[in-house]
Design a protein around this motif. Structure first.
Motif, mmCIF file in Angstrom:
data_model
loop_
_atom_site.group_PDB
_atom_site.id
_atom_site.type_symbol
_atom_site.label_atom_id
_atom_site.label_comp_id
_atom_site.label_asym_id
_atom_site.label_seq_id
_atom_site.Cartn_x
_atom_site.Cartn_y
_atom_site.Cartn_z
ATOM 1 N N PRO A 16 0.827 -1.218 0.000
ATOM 2 C CA PRO A 16 0.000 0.000 0.000
ATOM 3 C C PRO A 16 0.853 1.255 0.000
ATOM 4 N N THR A 17 0.437 2.215 -0.783
ATOM 5 C CA THR A 17 1.163 3.484 -0.863
ATOM 6 C C THR A 17 0.792 4.375 0.320
ATOM 7 N N TYR A 18 1.578 5.420 0.494
ATOM 8 C CA TYR A 18 1.278 6.402 1.550
ATOM 9 C C TYR A 18 -0.082 7.047 1.303
ATOM 10 N N GLN A 19 -0.404 7.298 0.020
ATOM 11 C CA GLN A 19 -1.693 7.907 -0.311
ATOM 12 C C GLN A 19 -2.857 6.987 0.069
ATOM 13 N N GLU A 20 -2.692 5.668 -0.141
ATOM 14 C CA GLU A 20 -3.736 4.717 0.247
ATOM 15 C C GLU A 20 -3.948 4.735 1.758
ATOM 16 N N VAL A 21 -2.856 4.732 2.501
ATOM 17 C CA VAL A 21 -2.949 4.757 3.963
ATOM 18 C C VAL A 21 -3.638 6.034 4.426
ATOM 19 N N THR A 53 3.164 8.804 8.268
ATOM 20 C CA THR A 53 4.369 8.316 7.574
ATOM 21 C C THR A 53 4.968 7.123 8.309
ATOM 22 N N GLU A 54 5.081 7.229 9.634
ATOM 23 C CA GLU A 54 5.642 6.121 10.415
ATOM 24 C C GLU A 54 4.735 4.893 10.348
ATOM 25 N N LEU A 55 3.404 5.123 10.396
ATOM 26 C CA LEU A 55 2.473 4.000 10.299
ATOM 27 C C LEU A 55 2.584 3.325 8.934
ATOM 28 N N TRP A 56 2.742 4.112 7.888
ATOM 29 C CA TRP A 56 2.910 3.550 6.539
ATOM 30 C C TRP A 56 4.146 2.647 6.476
ATOM 31 N N ARG A 57 5.230 3.057 7.133
ATOM 32 C CA ARG A 57 6.449 2.239 7.147
ATOM 33 C C ARG A 57 6.213 0.926 7.889
ATOM 34 N N ILE A 58 5.475 0.975 8.984
ATOM 35 C CA ILE A 58 5.166 -0.245 9.741
ATOM 36 C C ILE A 58 4.300 -1.179 8.898
ATOM 37 N N ILE A 59 3.265 -0.601 8.242
ATOM 38 C CA ILE A 59 2.360 -1.407 7.414
ATOM 39 C C ILE A 59 3.119 -2.034 6.247
ATOM 40 N N THR A 60 4.050 -1.283 5.664
ATOM 41 C CA THR A 60 4.875 -1.831 4.576
ATOM 42 C C THR A 60 5.640 -3.066 5.042
ATOM 43 N N HIS A 61 6.218 -2.985 6.230
ATOM 44 C CA HIS A 61 6.966 -4.116 6.771
ATOM 45 C C HIS A 61 6.030 -5.305 7.027
ATOM 46 N N CYS A 62 4.844 -5.038 7.598
ATOM 47 C CA CYS A 62 3.872 -6.119 7.867
ATOM 48 C C CYS A 62 3.446 -6.796 6.566
ATOM 49 N N GLU A 64 5.071 -7.001 3.726
ATOM 50 C CA GLU A 64 6.147 -7.794 3.136
ATOM 51 C C GLU A 64 6.410 -9.076 3.925
ATOM 52 N N GLU A 65 6.267 -8.993 5.255
ATOM 53 C CA GLU A 65 6.544 -10.155 6.102
ATOM 54 C C GLU A 65 5.323 -11.059 6.279
ATOM 55 N N LYS A 66 4.147 -10.583 5.806
ATOM 56 C CA LYS A 66 2.883 -11.327 5.927
ATOM 57 C C LYS A 66 2.564 -11.643 7.383
ATOM 58 N N GLN A 67 2.752 -10.645 8.244
ATOM 59 C CA GLN A 67 2.525 -10.825 9.673
ATOM 60 C C GLN A 67 1.890 -9.568 10.286
ATOM 61 N N PHE A 68 0.935 -9.813 11.176
ATOM 62 C CA PHE A 68 0.418 -8.741 12.027
ATOM 63 C C PHE A 68 1.292 -8.667 13.270
ATOM 64 N N PRO A 69 1.696 -7.488 13.724
ATOM 65 C CA PRO A 69 2.464 -7.394 14.979
ATOM 66 C C PRO A 69 1.676 -7.971 16.146
ATOM 67 N N GLY A 70 2.359 -8.649 17.049
ATOM 68 C CA GLY A 70 1.690 -9.279 18.183
ATOM 69 C C GLY A 70 0.940 -8.286 19.054
#
Length: 693
Positions: A16-21, A53-62, A64-70
């Motif tokens: 997802p792009t920053y604009q989508e978020v 912006t920070e949330l977008w970076r976290i979502i990008t990582h999730c 790519e890793e196919k994981q929700f943070p615990g």
């Protein structure tokens, strides 16, 4: 279940792009309750770009890793009581308050999956109408089911209707069934893994007023309150809809119009209604539903199910009790002359609305009693009726067929008495002027009849603009009973925003109708009519704003004065309170004009009023620079200003502002409203030759 065809449009697996978020965050409700565990509100992300912006970076990582943070898989659940006793947990609806960061990612997944399903035509919205975007399924289902029952009764045709209730449908869904439904709809494995990771080791805490429980692991079910859950549940139900798409099953239905196909199934989320003309056909459809429920490992609550039947005997239709079996138990039939409830509406053989009408009237009286006891101004009480009380009735106004006459006589009459009491208006006063907009000296009040018309127009517009061809045909069949609403829709169907255009047309029609009615009165319209013609809309709005700040007795006095309903002698004589319509001071006919401006025995009253206004003006003029402006004001015994008599020989205006190059003269007139133009011209003529004086 037939396999779905391969997708023609591939799933968008891009991060997802920053604009989508950002778009997703901005569409979320600011009023939504934050999760009590972290107490983070979505408002923070709407107001602060760096957080997005920070949330977008976290979502990008999730992603790519196919994981929700615990930490996102911990939530609080609030139990909302539905009905019956409070000692049984089954009588509560669990609403989950998730961390806001988790809701953003769930919303992004929902948007991607919905776009994929809709573009590939995997969504079936003719039978299942719950939770789909742009579909008012409850209205479509209730309107069509009402028509079918009325049609069967009046045309003396057989009809069998069965309602099923699933035990805790959202909470009983197996997570393996979720994975199957996603696979069945060709959702990519990456997205499936990401979704399933959100349910792995998910924990809930039950929140009450007094305590919060230890975390409870979620083993089954989708979460009510999660933005993705309705779509996931719909995908599971979609497997049922595909299973009943067999031609043999489609034929076991009820034909209500020659041009229509047999209607055999209504589905709204987990609410199921099965229709057929014959009892055997209905039993076959019940068997199909029972098989699907067993396959999905869900549970039918037979004690909560109902079956309802209509059949012809001799020359009339009667209600009877069908004998249908599911899970080796008889489905409880609706007793003769009793009703069943579907999507909040009661259905019966007679389709009588008497109980609902009594319920509305009872609720209305309870609301008005509570409002009457509130220590607030009359205008605020009327606002509560318009914004709160009517909102409680809108759904019933939409789904039940009442008449405008009944609403006017039984709802508006009660509210009118309350408004007259609050504004201290006589019973003979017409209150239609309150419906005018504020720039026309009204208060934007909508009657219950107006709200009812708006609700019915909204229902007809929903049917007219439905994506379902069957509903559009049904709309055409019922046009003759809804001529006025359909005419408004026809006038605005080409508009880009048809919904708002229809509402504006109806609102304009209601306002014009009220205006024509009010202008047809013999007396009460004189003052309002003159003021609207004489004053600008801005001036009237300023007056309204000022009056609203006043205490209740002055506000009520002003509203009564506008419609010539003050208790002067001519009015009290008309109301048979006093024996004479004449003034006690001068023995002339005492009208409102006489009291305010024409009684020669009360000249001091008018002088006091004039001087009071002059004092108010002088309060602001005294702040002018006295070295630049030389001010003269005609106020007796006021030593702050010089008197204009020092400048003129015989005439004496109220205010004179003298500068080096010119002299500004201000003359105040405080006439009765209908004499404003006449008094102004009189003063202009009187001071026409002031320069020579």
């Amino acid at each position: 279940m037939k396999p779905l065809p391969e997708p023609k449009i591939e799933f968008n697996l891009e991060v997802p792009t920053y604009q989508e978020v950002t778009k997703c965050i901005m569409k979320m409700k600011s009023s939504a309750s934050p999760c009590p565990i972290d107490q983070v509100s979505i408002i923070s992300f709407k107001k602060c770009p760096i957080l997005r912006t920070e949330l977008w970076r976290i979502i990008t990582h999730c992603w790519e890793e196919k994981q929700f943070p615990g930490i996102w898989k911990k939530a609080a659940t609030i139990l909302i009581h539905k009905k019956s006793t409070t000692d049984n947990p089954e009588n509560f609806r669990p609403i989950t308050l998730q961390p806001v960061l988790c809701k953003v990612l769930s919303s992004l997944l929902r948007n991607r999956i919905y776009y994929f399903l809709s573009r590939n035509l995997y969504i079936e919205s003719d039978i299942q109408k719950g939770f789909w975007t742009g579909i008012s399924g409850a209205i479509e289902h209730t309107e069509l089911l009402t028509f079918i029952i009325n049609h069967a009764r009046t045309k003396q045709r057989n009809l069998v209707c069965t309602l099923f209730d699933l035990k805790n449908a959202f909470g009983e869904v197996h997570h393996s069934l979720l994975r199957f439904a996603l696979n069945y709809h060709h959702v990519p494995i990456n997205i499936i893994d990401l979704i399933m990771s959100s349910y792995k080791s998910y924990h809930l805490s039950i929140l009450t007023d007094n305590f919060i429980t230890d975390p409870i692991k979620v083993e089954r079910g989708v979460l009510q309150g999660d933005s993705l859950s309705p779509l996931l549940f719909n995908m599971i139900i979609n497997t049922l809809v595909i299973a009943i798409s067999n031609e043999k099953i489609k034929g076991c239905g009820f034909v209500y119009e020659k041009s229509s196909h047999p209607k055999n199934w209504f589905q709204f989320a987990d609410g199921t209604v099965i229709l057929s003309a014959l009892e055997n056909d209905n039993q076959s459809l019940c068997n199909v539903f029972s098989k699907w429920v067993n396959w999905a490992d869900l549970t039918i609550r037979v004690d909560k199910c109902h079956t309802f039947g209509i059949k012809k005997t001799a020359t009339k239709s009667i209600q009877y009790e069908p004998k249908l079996i599911v899970n080796n138990e008889r489905i409880p039939p609706v007793e003769i002359s009793e009703s069943f409830v579907y999507l909040g509406k009661e259905f019966s053989f007679s389709m009588s609305n008497d109980e609902m009408k009594n319920s509305i009237q009872k609720e209305l009286n309870e609301y008005l009693d509570k409002i009457d006891r509130l220590p607030i101004k009359p205008l605020n009480k009327i606002d509560i009726i318009t914004k709160y009380v009517f909102s409680k009735f809108k759904w019933r106004f939409s789904i039940y067929k009442l008449t405008e006459t009944w609403v006017e006589k039984n709802i508006d009459s009660i509210i009118s008495r309350f408004i007259r009491k609050s504004l201290q208006l006589p019973i003979s006063v017409n209150i239609s002027h309150l419906k005018f907009r504020r720039s026309r000296l009204g208060i934007n009040y909508n009657t219950a009849k107006d709200i009812y018309q708006q609700c019915k127009l909204s229902v007809r517009r929903i049917l007219f603009s439905s994506k379902n061809e069957e509903i559009k045909k049904f709309h055409n069949v019922t046009t003759k009973d809804n001529v006025c609403s359909d005419e408004i829709i026809a006038l605005n169907q080409e508009s880009y925003k048809s919904r708002s255009a229809c509402s504006k047309t109806l609102k304009k029609w209601i306002e014009c109708s009220s205006w024509d009615h009010f202008m047809g009165l013999s007396e009460q319209n004189k003052l309002i009519k003159h003021l609207i013609n004489s004053c600008t809309g801005v001036a009237i709005l300023n007056w309204q704003k000022m009056i609203n700040y006043m205490c209740s007795n002055i506000f009520n006095f002003s509203r009564r004065a506008l419609i010539l309903s003050l208790s002067n002698a001519s009015n009290t004589y008309r109301w048979k309170i006093t024996p004479s319509p004449n003034c006690r001071l001068c023995s002339k006919l005492q009208t409102q004009l006489h009291v305010f401006s024409n009684c020669k025995a009360a000249l001091k009253r008018y002088s006091w009023r004039h001087d009071s206004i002059l004092n108010t003006i002088s309060f602001y003029l005294q702040h002018l620079n006295q070295s630049v402006y030389d001010i003269y004001i005609d106020i007796p015994n006021d030593h702050r200003f010089k008197n204009p008599a020092l400048l003129f020989t015989s005439q004496r205006p109220d205010i004179v502002i003298n500068t080096k190059n010119r002299m500004i003269v201000i003359e105040l007139t405080v006439p009765y409203e209908t004499n404003s133009k006449k008094s102004r011209e009189y003063k202009k003529d009187r001071y026409q030759n002031l320069k020579e004086n």
